[in-house]
Design a protein around this motif. Structure first.
Motif, mmCIF file in Angstrom:
data_model
loop_
_atom_site.group_PDB
_atom_site.id
_atom_site.type_symbol
_atom_site.label_atom_id
_atom_site.label_comp_id
_atom_site.label_asym_id
_atom_site.label_seq_id
_atom_site.Cartn_x
_atom_site.Cartn_y
_atom_site.Cartn_z
ATOM 1 N N GLU A 177 0.824 -1.208 0.000
ATOM 2 C CA GLU A 177 0.000 0.000 0.000
ATOM 3 C C GLU A 177 0.863 1.266 0.000
ATOM 4 N N ARG A 178 1.827 1.272 -0.897
ATOM 5 C CA ARG A 178 2.654 2.459 -1.038
ATOM 6 C C ARG A 178 3.329 2.447 -2.399
ATOM 7 N N HIS A 179 3.849 3.640 -2.800
ATOM 8 C CA HIS A 179 4.541 3.774 -4.061
ATOM 9 C C HIS A 179 6.002 3.365 -3.899
ATOM 10 N N LEU A 180 6.535 2.643 -4.875
ATOM 11 C CA LEU A 180 7.923 2.198 -4.871
ATOM 12 C C LEU A 180 8.631 2.711 -6.115
ATOM 13 N N PRO A 181 9.932 2.955 -6.050
ATOM 14 C CA PRO A 181 10.669 3.468 -7.212
ATOM 15 C C PRO A 181 10.869 2.412 -8.287
ATOM 16 N N LYS A 182 10.881 2.857 -9.539
ATOM 17 C CA LYS A 182 11.261 1.982 -10.646
ATOM 18 C C LYS A 182 12.782 1.966 -10.770
ATOM 19 N N LYS A 183 13.299 1.333 -11.837
ATOM 20 C CA LYS A 183 14.752 1.214 -11.992
ATOM 21 C C LYS A 183 15.411 2.552 -12.267
ATOM 22 N N GLY A 184 14.738 3.417 -12.978
ATOM 23 C CA GLY A 184 15.273 4.753 -13.218
ATOM 24 C C GLY A 184 16.366 4.792 -14.263
ATOM 25 N N SER A 185 17.185 5.846 -14.216
ATOM 26 C CA SER A 185 18.230 6.088 -15.203
ATOM 27 C C SER A 185 19.593 5.960 -14.555
ATOM 28 N N HIS A 186 20.577 5.452 -15.333
ATOM 29 C CA HIS A 186 21.932 5.329 -14.807
ATOM 30 C C HIS A 186 22.987 5.529 -15.891
ATOM 31 N N GLY A 187 22.626 6.179 -16.972
ATOM 32 C CA GLY A 187 23.546 6.312 -18.102
ATOM 33 C C GLY A 187 24.278 7.628 -18.186
ATOM 34 N N ARG A 188 23.873 8.632 -17.400
ATOM 35 C CA ARG A 188 24.514 9.941 -17.492
ATOM 36 C C ARG A 188 25.586 10.120 -16.419
ATOM 37 N N THR A 189 26.530 10.964 -16.735
ATOM 38 C CA THR A 189 27.561 11.293 -15.752
ATOM 39 C C THR A 189 27.137 12.527 -14.961
ATOM 40 N N ALA A 190 27.824 12.745 -13.840
ATOM 41 C CA ALA A 190 27.517 13.920 -13.015
ATOM 42 C C ALA A 190 27.795 15.207 -13.789
ATOM 43 N N GLY A 191 28.874 15.216 -14.578
ATOM 44 C CA GLY A 191 29.193 16.408 -15.353
ATOM 45 C C GLY A 191 28.117 16.736 -16.372
ATOM 46 N N GLU A 192 27.579 15.710 -17.035
ATOM 47 C CA GLU A 192 26.509 15.924 -18.013
ATOM 48 C C GLU A 192 25.257 16.472 -17.338
ATOM 49 N N LEU A 193 24.908 15.906 -16.184
ATOM 50 C CA LEU A 193 23.717 16.365 -15.465
ATOM 51 C C LEU A 193 23.870 17.807 -15.002
ATOM 52 N N PHE A 221 23.718 7.462 -4.045
ATOM 53 C CA PHE A 221 24.760 8.364 -3.566
ATOM 54 C C PHE A 221 26.170 7.896 -3.904
ATOM 55 N N ASN A 222 26.333 6.669 -4.430
ATOM 56 C CA ASN A 222 27.639 6.186 -4.886
ATOM 57 C C ASN A 222 27.639 6.061 -6.401
ATOM 58 N N PRO A 223 28.757 6.317 -7.071
ATOM 59 C CA PRO A 223 28.810 6.230 -8.531
ATOM 60 C C PRO A 223 28.724 4.796 -9.023
ATOM 61 N N LEU A 224 28.190 4.622 -10.242
ATOM 62 C CA LEU A 224 28.036 3.295 -10.846
ATOM 63 C C LEU A 224 28.813 3.226 -12.154
ATOM 64 N N ASP A 225 28.830 2.030 -12.732
ATOM 65 C CA ASP A 225 29.580 1.834 -13.980
ATOM 66 C C ASP A 225 28.773 2.166 -15.223
ATOM 67 N N GLY A 226 27.497 2.570 -15.055
ATOM 68 C CA GLY A 226 26.665 2.906 -16.193
ATOM 69 C C GLY A 226 26.020 1.714 -16.856
ATOM 70 N N VAL A 227 26.273 0.489 -16.318
ATOM 71 C CA VAL A 227 25.705 -0.731 -16.908
ATOM 72 C C VAL A 227 24.430 -1.134 -16.194
ATOM 73 N N PHE A 228 24.471 -1.174 -14.848
ATOM 74 C CA PHE A 228 23.282 -1.522 -14.079
ATOM 75 C C PHE A 228 23.405 -0.914 -12.692
ATOM 76 N N ILE A 229 22.491 -1.289 -11.774
ATOM 77 C CA ILE A 229 22.346 -0.548 -10.518
ATOM 78 C C ILE A 229 22.518 -1.430 -9.280
ATOM 79 N N ARG A 230 23.143 -2.611 -9.439
ATOM 80 C CA ARG A 230 23.340 -3.476 -8.276
ATOM 81 C C ARG A 230 24.619 -3.077 -7.539
ATOM 82 N N ASP A 231 24.836 -3.745 -6.368
ATOM 83 C CA ASP A 231 26.031 -3.458 -5.580
ATOM 84 C C ASP A 231 27.313 -3.690 -6.373
#
Length: 769
Positions: A177-193, A221-231
């Motif tokens: 009974e609540r809203h949950l986040p989808k996968k979202g975006s992970h392809g942009r860099t901080a500089g581009e944003l 809050f931690n950077p990723l490799d741009g491929v996916f969003i797991r640990d």
């Protein structure tokens, strides 16, 4: 958490070992300390099983309780079994009254290092909530700039080329009974944003996408490799998230500030919590987990009940710059508290040190007591001694002789030794060889070792660095009442580079920990540096940093003396005379009394008298053995530097395997060590090159002493070392300390504070040349 026995009424305190483990297990699992609780309780159960306080059915019932309280029963069962197996190695006798008395005031933790370590107890509660004042977090008004909030957040947490994952879309979960986040975006860099945000004219949605205004948005809050969003896609384990819904926001903010957490960014969630992005700066995932565990434990012990589901590095946090049910998700602060993880952790540990209290000094009418002497005029109880010497000096044999002298009561190198229980930590020999040495020395010295007076800990093949060995040694020795512990040799357990003053200061601190925790004296064995040692002071012969010459309370140094042909003949003659005199006295005392003093000190004449009186067999049995022993014996001198006693004159002796014997006839009074100059040569004028070399060596020695003293003062005073503190420690004036600073290439002083340039590693001799 309060000790378990405080949970019971007076009529309920006579409980069993099963009750103790069960309640500890239930309380720990309910409190959320699941892994550590299962591990510690399993080991405790294993220890009680080994002593008979628990039976096998008790252990199985406790295992079922642990599994029933666990989210992963199968993994819990495996952890429990391995922990019980570990605990069985250390049998624990259960006695409720004794147990309560000896453990009252802290929670049992078998992994806790005695006197230190990362395992935490109640002392890590650094906040008194009775005096905590709430800190309000003011929501921004009409001048709020959401775009700038997000830009500041991104530039604070990310490098420009690092990929950022964020989520603005959500879905509704009917079960929860609540809203949950989808996968979202992970392809942009901080500089581009950041570049797009600077051009968006206030429309964040045009850059990251519009979000549900009732739900808000999220960001990792931690950077990723741009491929996916797991640990496993995290490229830098830089930050951790702490969030609590249990307290009001003013109280959350107050605790975060009071703990001085190294917060990179603090975001108001738009709900009932603050999201603190904490700097952990881990090298890898393993270190990340260790540091987050420590972070969460400190927070929890200080009243900040955290959501433990937020521990993984790929967790989503609230994105600043959007709204949620009419409330702003805004950036409340950046770079709060300490500047780094290491600085914060050191701060927390400093607040919880085990240093003694400061006491007022009062001069009494009577002379204050001192610790009893263990070695008369050399070493006291609770103090440290270093025995140094070259190879083939029989240092280990000498230390075993010291242990036997303490166990049996007697003398060592002519010093009276107080009788008491002793532990010999053997790091070099196999157990059989060590036992044979002890037996051989006892036979030669006609000594005995009564039960309970001398213990041996054979660690060949098991040796580790001293910082890891110390807590294990303390735990095993805690109830043994040792007066002396001998660690032989220290090169087997040395921590770090022996030529580094800072690393050797830390290494020597482990000896202090042993002395303080056990109230015992510690003696260790070290080797000489390379080359001839005769021209050096006894303090300066040990290999490595000058710390070795400053840290011990007593330094005994042995150096070999050269035996020329004439001296060897004198030794052979006197030893033959001694052996013949003993044998003649035993066979015919009247004959020995009739021999003149002049004949008694000439082996040939003494043997001639014995043979003429029918003791030819005695001479043939005794004389060859004493002659061979005198031929093989080496000559040595023992010198020392003692802190607590007047200086003693050097003592000469012979090493006659397997024991050291005193030079009773003063045969070695004029013998010199290799490289030791004669008196006429010492007075000869030195060349310019010799004077320059001596000047450089003296400066290097002074700088080493200064650096060693700095490390010791820093370990007690924290990050800053004042010139006054160094002056008091080194027994110098402020002006002399400043002169030392001016001469040292790695140190400077500002406003009375001594600073060291840690980026430099200058060789003083090269600097001068």
């Amino acid at each position: 958490m309060s000790p378990i026995w405080k949970k019971f009424s007076k009529t309920e305190r006579e409980f069993t070992a099963y009750d103790l483990v069960k309640n500890k297990l239930q309380l720990g699992m309910i409190a959320g300390q699941r892994h550590a609780c299962k591990r510690d309780c399993g080991r405790l159960a294993g220890g009680y099983f080994a002593s008979g306080s628990l039976n096998i059915s008790d252990v199985e019932m406790l295992k079922n309780i642990a599994c029933s309280l666990s989210n992963t029963p199968k993994q819990c069962g495996k952890l429990w079994d391995s922990s019980v197996a570990h605990g069985k190695q250390e049998p624990i006798q259960f006695d409720s009254k004794e147990f309560i008395k000896s453990h009252q005031g802290h929670e049992l933790d078998w992994d806790a290092e005695i006197g230190g370590g990362q395992k935490m107890d109640n002392s890590y509660q650094v906040i008194d909530k009775r005096w905590l004042q709430d800190e309000e977090v003011t929501e921004p008004g009409n001048d709020w700039n959401p775009v700038q909030d997000l830009i500041t957040y991104l530039s604070t947490l990310f490098e420009s080329d690092e990929h950022v994952s964020y989520v603005t879309e959500s879905w509704y979960n009917k079960n929860q009974e609540r809203h949950l986040p989808k996968k979202g975006s992970h392809g942009r860099t901080a500089g581009e944003l950041i570049d797009l945000l600077q051009k968006c004219e206030g429309d964040i949605g045009s850059v990251v996408g519009d979000c549900n205004l009732d739900v808000g948005a999220w960001i990792r809050f931690n950077p990723l490799d741009g491929v996916f969003i797991r640990d496993e896609n995290i490229t830098a384990h830089r930050f951790a998230l702490i969030e609590s819904d249990e307290l009001g926001i003013p109280e959350q903010y107050a605790i975060i500030k009071e703990l001085e957490l190294p917060v990179a960014a603090l975001v108001h969630s738009g709900g009932k919590s603050l999201h603190a992005i904490v700097k952990v700066d881990a090298d890898d995932y393993k270190q990340y987990r260790e540091r987050v565990d420590f972070l969460y434990e400190v927070c929890q012990r200080n009243g900040l009940q955290l959501d433990r589901q937020n521990r993984n590095p790929s967790r989503l946090s609230r994105m600043p710059g959007v709204t949620r049910k009419g409330k702003k998700q805004f950036l409340a602060a950046t770079n709060l508290g300490k500047s780094s993880w290491n600085e914060w952790k050191e701060h927390i540990e400093d607040l919880n040190d085990d240093l003694p209290d400061i006491t007022e000094q009062r001069l009494s009418d009577n002379e204050p007591d001192l610790a009893p002497e263990l070695i008369e005029g050399v070493l006291r109880e609770g103090h440290k001694m270093l025995l140094a010497g070259p190879a083939k000096a029989g240092k280990s044999f000498a230390l075993i002789q010291l242990c036997i002298a303490m166990a049996d009561g007697g003398k060592w190198f002519g010093w009276d030794v107080k009788k008491g229980r002793v532990l010999y930590v053997n790091l070099e020999l196999d157990a059989k060889s060590c036992n044979h040495r002890i037996w051989k020395i006892c036979q030669e010295k006609k000594s005995k070792i009564n039960p309970g007076t001398m213990d041996v800990w054979n660690l060949r093949g098991h040796a580790t660095t001293l910082d890891k060995l110390t807590p294990k040694l303390i735990r095993r020795a805690l109830k043994k009442d040792y007066k002396l512990i001998v660690i032989d040799p220290i090169y087997k357990v040395i921590t770090g580079d022996e030529n580094s003053a800072s690393e050797m200061a830390k290494f020597c601190n482990q000896f202090d920990k042993i002395c303080n925790e056990l109230g015992t004296a510690v003696v260790c064995c070290h080797h000489h540096s390379k080359g001839e040692q005769g021209q050096k002071n006894s303090r300066d012969r040990s290999s490595g940093s000058g710390v070795f010459s400053r840290d011990p309370d007593a330094i005994l140094d042995v150096i070999e003396l050269e035996i020329n042909e004439d001296l060897r003949k004198q030794i052979i003659n006197r030893w033959e005379c001694d052996a013949l005199s003993v044998a003649i006295d035993k066979a015919n005392p009247e004959l020995l009394e009739s021999i003149s003093q002049d004949d008694a000190i000439v082996a040939d004449k003494l043997a001639e008298r014995a043979i003429s009186d029918g003791l030819g067999e005695v001479v043939r049995n005794v004389r060859p053995n004493s002659h061979e022993a005198a031929e093989l014996a080496t000559a040595w001198r023992i010198e020392g530097t003692v802190r607590e006693f007047p200086a003693f004159p050097p003592r000469s002796f012979f090493y006659r395997y397997p024991v050291h014997v005193a030079d009773g006839h003063e045969l070695l009074v004029d013998a010199k060590a290799a490289g030791e100059e004669s008196s006429w040569k010492k007075k000869a004028p030195k060349t310019k090159a010799e004077r320059e070399r001596e000047k450089q060596e003296n400066l290097q020695k002074l700088n080493d002493e200064f650096q060693a003293a700095y490390e010791v003062c820093k370990s007690f005073s924290g990050n800053e070392v004042h010139k006054k503190v160094m002056a008091e420690y080194m027994d110098l004036s402020i002006r002399q300390i400043q002169r030392r600073i001016n001469d040292h290439p790695n140190f400077n002083a500002n406003n009375g504070i001594i600073n060291r340039d840690t980026d430099m590693d200058v060789d003083v001799s090269k600097t001068m040349s």
